[in-house]
Design an enzyme around this catalytic site. Structure first.
Site, PDB file in Angstrom:
ATOM      1  N   GLU A  35      -8.403   1.521  -2.600  1.00 35.48           N
ATOM      2  CA  GLU A  35      -6.999   1.892  -2.519  1.00 35.48           C
ATOM      3  C   GLU A  35      -6.441   2.103  -3.922  1.00 35.48           C
ATOM      4  O   GLU A  35      -6.664   1.295  -4.819  1.00 35.48           O
ATOM      5  CB  GLU A  35      -6.176   0.812  -1.819  1.00 35.48           C
ATOM      6  CG  GLU A  35      -4.683   1.150  -1.746  1.00 35.48           C
ATOM      7  CD  GLU A  35      -3.838   0.020  -1.185  1.00 35.48           C
ATOM      8  OE1 GLU A  35      -3.877  -0.160   0.044  1.00 35.48           O
ATOM      9  OE2 GLU A  35      -3.156  -0.673  -1.974  1.00 35.48           O
ATOM     10  N   ALA A  54       7.980   2.519  -0.161  1.00 31.82           N
ATOM     11  CA  ALA A  54       8.946   2.166   0.880  1.00 31.82           C
ATOM     12  C   ALA A  54       9.957   3.282   1.058  1.00 31.82           C
ATOM     13  O   ALA A  54      10.526   3.793   0.092  1.00 31.82           O
ATOM     14  CB  ALA A  54       9.655   0.869   0.508  1.00 31.82           C
ATOM     15  N   HIS A  89      -1.418   7.065   2.708  1.00 33.57           N
ATOM     16  CA  HIS A  89      -0.653   6.145   3.543  1.00 33.57           C
ATOM     17  C   HIS A  89       0.577   6.887   4.052  1.00 33.57           C
ATOM     18  O   HIS A  89       1.168   7.704   3.340  1.00 33.57           O
ATOM     19  CB  HIS A  89      -0.199   4.932   2.736  1.00 33.57           C
ATOM     20  CG  HIS A  89      -1.300   3.994   2.388  1.00 33.57           C
ATOM     21  ND1 HIS A  89      -1.085   2.643   2.165  1.00 33.57           N
ATOM     22  CD2 HIS A  89      -2.627   4.188   2.212  1.00 33.57           C
ATOM     23  CE1 HIS A  89      -2.229   2.053   1.868  1.00 33.57           C
ATOM     24  NE2 HIS A  89      -3.178   2.978   1.886  1.00 33.57           N
ATOM     25  N   ARG A  95       3.787   0.713   9.341  1.00 30.85           N
ATOM     26  CA  ARG A  95       5.227   0.600   9.545  1.00 30.85           C
ATOM     27  C   ARG A  95       5.936   0.704   8.207  1.00 30.85           C
ATOM     28  O   ARG A  95       6.932   1.396   8.064  1.00 30.85           O
ATOM     29  CB  ARG A  95       5.584  -0.736  10.210  1.00 30.85           C
ATOM     30  CG  ARG A  95       7.035  -0.778  10.685  1.00 30.85           C
ATOM     31  CD  ARG A  95       7.520  -2.187  10.941  1.00 30.85           C
ATOM     32  NE  ARG A  95       7.708  -2.924   9.692  1.00 30.85           N
ATOM     33  CZ  ARG A  95       8.440  -4.031   9.605  1.00 30.85           C
ATOM     34  NH1 ARG A  95       9.022  -4.546  10.674  1.00 30.85           N
ATOM     35  NH2 ARG A  95       8.565  -4.654   8.453  1.00 30.85           N
ATOM     36  N   ASP A 126       7.599  -1.145   4.523  1.00 30.26           N
ATOM     37  CA  ASP A 126       8.644  -2.117   4.188  1.00 30.26           C
ATOM     38  C   ASP A 126       9.997  -1.439   4.136  1.00 30.26           C
ATOM     39  O   ASP A 126      10.109  -0.284   3.738  1.00 30.26           O
ATOM     40  CB  ASP A 126       8.352  -2.764   2.824  1.00 30.26           C
ATOM     41  CG  ASP A 126       7.034  -3.512   2.817  1.00 30.26           C
ATOM     42  OD1 ASP A 126       6.744  -4.182   3.828  1.00 30.26           O
ATOM     43  OD2 ASP A 126       6.301  -3.411   1.819  1.00 30.26           O
ATOM     44  N   TYR A 153      -3.862  -7.944  10.190  1.00 36.45           N
ATOM     45  CA  TYR A 153      -3.389  -9.126   9.453  1.00 36.45           C
ATOM     46  C   TYR A 153      -4.115 -10.380   9.949  1.00 36.45           C
ATOM     47  O   TYR A 153      -3.653 -11.052  10.861  1.00 36.45           O
ATOM     48  CB  TYR A 153      -1.872  -9.281   9.618  1.00 36.45           C
ATOM     49  CG  TYR A 153      -1.099  -8.141   8.997  1.00 36.45           C
ATOM     50  CD1 TYR A 153      -0.675  -8.210   7.675  1.00 36.45           C
ATOM     51  CD2 TYR A 153      -0.830  -6.987   9.728  1.00 36.45           C
ATOM     52  CE1 TYR A 153       0.011  -7.161   7.094  1.00 36.45           C
ATOM     53  CE2 TYR A 153      -0.154  -5.927   9.147  1.00 36.45           C
ATOM     54  CZ  TYR A 153       0.264  -6.018   7.828  1.00 36.45           C
ATOM     55  OH  TYR A 153       0.940  -4.966   7.255  1.00 36.45           O
ATOM     56  N   HIS A 213       1.000 -11.164  10.239  1.00 34.82           N
ATOM     57  CA  HIS A 213       2.017 -10.421   9.503  1.00 34.82           C
ATOM     58  C   HIS A 213       3.117 -11.393   9.074  1.00 34.82           C
ATOM     59  O   HIS A 213       3.524 -12.258   9.862  1.00 34.82           O
ATOM     60  CB  HIS A 213       2.602  -9.318  10.393  1.00 34.82           C
ATOM     61  CG  HIS A 213       3.449  -8.338   9.653  1.00 34.82           C
ATOM     62  ND1 HIS A 213       4.745  -8.629   9.271  1.00 34.82           N
ATOM     63  CD2 HIS A 213       3.196  -7.090   9.202  1.00 34.82           C
ATOM     64  CE1 HIS A 213       5.255  -7.590   8.634  1.00 34.82           C
ATOM     65  NE2 HIS A 213       4.336  -6.648   8.572  1.00 34.82           N
ATOM     66  N   GLN A 235      -5.187  -6.753   5.689  1.00 33.57           N
ATOM     67  CA  GLN A 235      -4.555  -7.330   4.518  1.00 33.57           C
ATOM     68  C   GLN A 235      -5.600  -8.200   3.816  1.00 33.57           C
ATOM     69  O   GLN A 235      -6.547  -8.681   4.458  1.00 33.57           O
ATOM     70  CB  GLN A 235      -3.358  -8.185   4.943  1.00 33.57           C
ATOM     71  CG  GLN A 235      -2.619  -8.883   3.826  1.00 33.57           C
ATOM     72  CD  GLN A 235      -2.093  -7.928   2.789  1.00 33.57           C
ATOM     73  OE1 GLN A 235      -2.821  -7.617   1.857  1.00 33.57           O
ATOM     74  NE2 GLN A 235      -0.865  -7.460   2.956  1.00 33.57           N
ATOM     75  N   GLN A 247       0.500 -12.977 -10.953  1.00 40.91           N
ATOM     76  CA  GLN A 247       0.600 -11.760 -10.147  1.00 40.91           C
ATOM     77  C   GLN A 247       0.032 -11.985  -8.752  1.00 40.91           C
ATOM     78  O   GLN A 247       0.619 -11.563  -7.747  1.00 40.91           O
ATOM     79  CB  GLN A 247      -0.138 -10.619 -10.839  1.00 40.91           C
ATOM     80  CG  GLN A 247      -0.082  -9.279 -10.099  1.00 40.91           C
ATOM     81  CD  GLN A 247      -0.983  -8.248 -10.744  1.00 40.91           C
ATOM     82  OE1 GLN A 247      -2.202  -8.411 -10.811  1.00 40.91           O
ATOM     83  NE2 GLN A 247      -0.387  -7.186 -11.263  1.00 40.91           N
ATOM     84  N   HIS A 266     -12.972  -2.871   1.671  1.00 40.46           N
ATOM     85  CA  HIS A 266     -11.914  -1.993   1.163  1.00 40.46           C
ATOM     86  C   HIS A 266     -11.227  -2.711   0.009  1.00 40.46           C
ATOM     87  O   HIS A 266     -10.576  -3.742   0.208  1.00 40.46           O
ATOM     88  CB  HIS A 266     -10.904  -1.679   2.279  1.00 40.46           C
ATOM     89  CG  HIS A 266      -9.823  -0.732   1.866  1.00 40.46           C
ATOM     90  ND1 HIS A 266     -10.017   0.625   1.785  1.00 40.46           N
ATOM     91  CD2 HIS A 266      -8.520  -0.943   1.526  1.00 40.46           C
ATOM     92  CE1 HIS A 266      -8.892   1.217   1.417  1.00 40.46           C
ATOM     93  NE2 HIS A 266      -7.968   0.285   1.237  1.00 40.46           N
TER      94      HIS A 266
END
Length: 281
Positions: free
Chosen positions: A9, A43, A68, A98, A100, A136, A140, A167, A203, A257
């Site tokens: 990603e 977002a 995405h 979905r 954010d 998730y 989630h 995730q 982080q 991934h």
């Protein structure tokens, strides 16, 4: 052992330096022959053009690039235009999310859940796109219960998703438990574990609090003990994450991934520990 399928990603860079950094990371990671790469979408569509530009640049190199697509705050007409643009450019892979809610936004848009977005993509474009959705394993962060979380995932697959990317997590048991529950629910799509390299303690904690990923106490304490010793943090992180990846692959995970954060070295360090090298190396 069967070859391990990798995917990466990236996020759209916002400056000339960012563009150069991403190109350098891609140059180091693409020799590992990823099955595909994904490119995030801000977002409310805040990086829509950046996502398109990044996806097309990667696709021109012959790599399967999957943008995405977020539905929060989006309209049916707007998403149809985006899908048509990608389709016209030869893109055939989408990560449907979905997304954010951006700060200050009060309107959900025409879609409430990712399952609605998946259904719309199928309605609008048929089988033109391979659709990945999110999973998730540790639930989630906004889910009201584990049961509802599982129901939402199953709904996305029933709506037409082909596969899922999880995730990130640091507890392999959470992934295996989630896959078992999904299989008992009658869903058999591939669920690829998302892998976050560890490079920075503060982080990592910040990201994990936002997305609901648990950092085991023993890992957090060890990272904290290294202070500003970045070399030790990276070495320990590569060791811990690679060991988890070995267990995931041995347990039947279909691939890995990597959330690269547009850097190559942390991901390459894990792949090196797993014995994954570019052909000829």
């Amino acid at each position: 052992m069967e070859p391990i399928e990798l995917s990466f990603e990236f996020f759209p860079p916002k400056s000339d330096d960012g563009i150069a950094r991403l190109r350098a990371a891609r140059a180091q990671l693409m020799p590992l022959a990823p099955k595909f790469v994904s490119v995030t979408f801000g977002a409310g569509g805040s990086t829509q053009q950046g996502t398109l530009d990044t996806v097309l640049e990667i696709a021109r190199t012959g790599v399967d690039a999957a943008p995405h697509l977020s539905c929060i705050g989006a309209s049916r007409a707007g998403l149809a235009d985006i899908l048509d643009t990608y389709r016209a450019q030869g893109i055939s892979h989408i990560v449907a999310l979905r997304g954010d809610m951006p700060s200050g936004m009060v309107e959900m848009g025409d879609f409430r859940y990712a399952a609605h977005l998946v259904a719309f993509i199928r309605e609008h474009a048929g089988d033109a796109f391979r659709i990945e959705v999110a999973a998730y394993p540790e639930y989630h962060p906004q889910s009201r219960s584990p049961r509802l979380d599982l129901e939402h995932f199953v709904a996305k697959v029933r709506a037409g998703a082909d596969a899922a990317i999880s995730q990130y997590f640091f507890n392999a048991d959470a992934y295996f438990r989630f896959v078992d529950e999904v299989r008992r629910a009658g869903v058999d799509v591939p669920i690829t574990p998302g892998i976050m390299p560890i490079t920075n303690y503060s982080q990592l904690i910040r990201f994990s609090e936002m997305c609901g990923a648990e950092v085991p106490r023993w890992i957090a304490r060890r990272l904290e003990s290294y202070g500003d010793d970045r070399a030790s943090i990276r070495a320990f992180g590569a060791e811990v994450v690679a060991a988890m990846c070995e267990r995931l692959i041995a347990g039947g995970a279909p691939g890995l991934h990597f959330y690269t954060l547009n850097g190559a070295e942390p991901t390459r360090a894990i792949c090196d520990r797993l014995g994954l090298h570019a052909p000829g190396q």
